[in-house]
Design a protein around this motif. Structure first.
Motif, PDB file in Angstrom:
ATOM      1  N   VAL A   8       0.861  -1.190   0.000  1.00 34.80           N
ATOM      2  CA  VAL A   8       0.000   0.000   0.000  1.00 34.80           C
ATOM      3  C   VAL A   8       0.893   1.234   0.000  1.00 34.80           C
ATOM      4  O   VAL A   8       1.867   1.316   0.736  1.00 34.80           O
ATOM      5  CB  VAL A   8      -0.921   0.013   1.235  1.00 34.80           C
ATOM      6  N   PHE A   9       0.554   2.201  -0.857  1.00 34.29           N
ATOM      7  CA  PHE A   9       1.279   3.463  -0.897  1.00 34.29           C
ATOM      8  C   PHE A   9       0.345   4.565  -1.341  1.00 34.29           C
ATOM      9  O   PHE A   9      -0.757   4.314  -1.797  1.00 34.29           O
ATOM     10  CB  PHE A   9       2.507   3.387  -1.828  1.00 34.29           C
ATOM     11  N   GLY A  10       0.787   5.804  -1.197  1.00 34.10           N
ATOM     12  CA  GLY A  10       0.004   6.928  -1.680  1.00 34.10           C
ATOM     13  C   GLY A  10       0.087   8.126  -0.756  1.00 34.10           C
ATOM     14  O   GLY A  10       0.326   8.008   0.431  1.00 34.10           O
ATOM     15  N   LYS A  11      -0.121   9.274  -1.355  1.00 32.46           N
ATOM     16  CA  LYS A  11      -0.166  10.545  -0.630  1.00 32.46           C
ATOM     17  C   LYS A  11      -1.335  11.328  -1.188  1.00 32.46           C
ATOM     18  O   LYS A  11      -1.751  11.126  -2.323  1.00 32.46           O
ATOM     19  CB  LYS A  11       1.111  11.351  -0.863  1.00 32.46           C
ATOM     20  N   GLY A  12      -1.858  12.223  -0.422  1.00 35.40           N
ATOM     21  CA  GLY A  12      -2.924  13.075  -0.935  1.00 35.40           C
ATOM     22  C   GLY A  12      -4.259  12.365  -1.017  1.00 35.40           C
ATOM     23  O   GLY A  12      -4.656  11.655  -0.108  1.00 35.40           O
ATOM     24  N   GLU A  13      -4.942  12.531  -2.145  1.00 39.06           N
ATOM     25  CA  GLU A  13      -6.305  12.038  -2.312  1.00 39.06           C
ATOM     26  C   GLU A  13      -6.419  10.528  -2.442  1.00 39.06           C
ATOM     27  O   GLU A  13      -7.403   9.947  -2.034  1.00 39.06           O
ATOM     28  CB  GLU A  13      -6.934  12.644  -3.560  1.00 39.06           C
ATOM     29  N   TRP A  16      -3.059   3.610  -3.022  1.00 47.04           N
ATOM     30  CA  TRP A  16      -2.935   2.516  -3.982  1.00 47.04           C
ATOM     31  C   TRP A  16      -2.556   1.247  -3.262  1.00 47.04           C
ATOM     32  O   TRP A  16      -1.792   1.277  -2.308  1.00 47.04           O
ATOM     33  CB  TRP A  16      -1.858   2.847  -5.013  1.00 47.04           C
ATOM     34  N   ARG A  17      -3.083   0.107  -3.737  1.00 46.20           N
ATOM     35  CA  ARG A  17      -2.704  -1.204  -3.214  1.00 46.20           C
ATOM     36  C   ARG A  17      -2.336  -2.086  -4.401  1.00 46.20           C
ATOM     37  O   ARG A  17      -3.077  -2.153  -5.376  1.00 46.20           O
ATOM     38  CB  ARG A  17      -3.837  -1.835  -2.423  1.00 46.20           C
ATOM     39  N   VAL A  18      -1.184  -2.752  -4.301  1.00 49.19           N
ATOM     40  CA  VAL A  18      -0.707  -3.616  -5.375  1.00 49.19           C
ATOM     41  C   VAL A  18      -0.603  -5.037  -4.836  1.00 49.19           C
ATOM     42  O   VAL A  18       0.014  -5.269  -3.803  1.00 49.19           O
ATOM     43  CB  VAL A  18       0.681  -3.169  -5.884  1.00 49.19           C
ATOM     44  N   THR A  19      -1.227  -5.978  -5.536  1.00 48.09           N
ATOM     45  CA  THR A  19      -1.071  -7.401  -5.259  1.00 48.09           C
ATOM     46  C   THR A  19      -0.628  -8.071  -6.555  1.00 48.09           C
ATOM     47  O   THR A  19      -0.493  -7.403  -7.582  1.00 48.09           O
ATOM     48  CB  THR A  19      -2.387  -8.044  -4.765  1.00 48.09           C
ATOM     49  N   ALA A  20      -0.443  -9.360  -6.527  1.00 48.95           N
ATOM     50  CA  ALA A  20      -0.057 -10.075  -7.747  1.00 48.95           C
ATOM     51  C   ALA A  20      -1.173 -10.064  -8.787  1.00 48.95           C
ATOM     52  O   ALA A  20      -0.917 -10.144  -9.981  1.00 48.95           O
ATOM     53  CB  ALA A  20       0.327 -11.512  -7.410  1.00 48.95           C
ATOM     54  N   GLN A  21      -2.427  -9.927  -8.349  1.00 54.06           N
ATOM     55  CA  GLN A  21      -3.568 -10.005  -9.259  1.00 54.06           C
ATOM     56  C   GLN A  21      -4.092  -8.656  -9.738  1.00 54.06           C
ATOM     57  O   GLN A  21      -4.705  -8.573 -10.788  1.00 54.06           O
ATOM     58  CB  GLN A  21      -4.741 -10.751  -8.604  1.00 54.06           C
ATOM     59  N   ARG A  73      10.915   1.554  -3.027  1.00 53.21           N
ATOM     60  CA  ARG A  73      10.190   0.295  -2.786  1.00 53.21           C
ATOM     61  C   ARG A  73       8.908   0.234  -3.615  1.00 53.21           C
ATOM     62  O   ARG A  73       8.550  -0.816  -4.150  1.00 53.21           O
ATOM     63  CB  ARG A  73       9.870   0.149  -1.306  1.00 53.21           C
ATOM     64  N   ASP A  74       8.197   1.352  -3.733  1.00 48.86           N
ATOM     65  CA  ASP A  74       6.987   1.393  -4.565  1.00 48.86           C
ATOM     66  C   ASP A  74       7.312   1.024  -6.013  1.00 48.86           C
ATOM     67  O   ASP A  74       6.583   0.272  -6.657  1.00 48.86           O
ATOM     68  CB  ASP A  74       6.341   2.784  -4.541  1.00 48.86           C
ATOM     69  N   MET A  75       8.430   1.554  -6.518  1.00 47.37           N
ATOM     70  CA  MET A  75       8.825   1.274  -7.905  1.00 47.37           C
ATOM     71  C   MET A  75       9.185  -0.203  -8.083  1.00 47.37           C
ATOM     72  O   MET A  75       8.838  -0.803  -9.098  1.00 47.37           O
ATOM     73  CB  MET A  75       9.997   2.158  -8.321  1.00 47.37           C
ATOM     74  N   VAL A  76       9.852  -0.787  -7.108  1.00 50.14           N
ATOM     75  CA  VAL A  76      10.197  -2.206  -7.185  1.00 50.14           C
ATOM     76  C   VAL A  76       8.930  -3.047  -7.257  1.00 50.14           C
ATOM     77  O   VAL A  76       8.821  -3.960  -8.077  1.00 50.14           O
ATOM     78  CB  VAL A  76      11.077  -2.622  -5.982  1.00 50.14           C
ATOM     79  N   VAL A  77       7.937  -2.722  -6.429  1.00 47.03           N
ATOM     80  CA  VAL A  77       6.681  -3.470  -6.412  1.00 47.03           C
ATOM     81  C   VAL A  77       5.930  -3.278  -7.733  1.00 47.03           C
ATOM     82  O   VAL A  77       5.402  -4.234  -8.305  1.00 47.03           O
ATOM     83  CB  VAL A  77       5.813  -3.040  -5.211  1.00 47.03           C
TER      84      VAL A  77
END
Length: 85
Positions: A8-13, A16-21, A73-77
């Motif tokens: 999970v990442f994000g700033k402001g409004e 975002w959540r990233v999973t494998a699917q 880390r966000d970019m790696v994910v």
């Protein structure tokens, strides 16, 4: 039903959540899910436009992520999600 975890990442409004699917955007208006299977292209090597942003294209739309909001880390994910690592 077990809740699927993810990065999970994000700033402001938006958050975002990233999973494998999928990639999921959450705002005060609700959530929108972009399935990995619908990813058509990804530009995560060099930012485009103003403000500088990375772009992921799905059949259902385009996701632009501002460079200033992303950590290493966000970019790696995201690269692993797009199979670019």
């Amino acid at each position: 039903m077990a809740r699927e975890s993810g990065h999970v990442f994000g700033k402001g409004e938006a958050t975002w959540r990233v999973t494998a699917q999928f990639l999921e955007r959450r705002t005060w208006l609700g959530r929108r899910t972009f399935p990995r299977a619908e990813l058509t292209s990804a530009n995560l090597s060099s930012p485009l436009g103003s403000p500088p942003s990375y772009e992921l294209r799905f059949r259902s739309g385009t996701v632009r992520l501002a460079v200033e909001d992303l950590s290493f880390r966000d970019m790696v994910v995201l690269k692993a999600f797009a199979n670019l690592s």
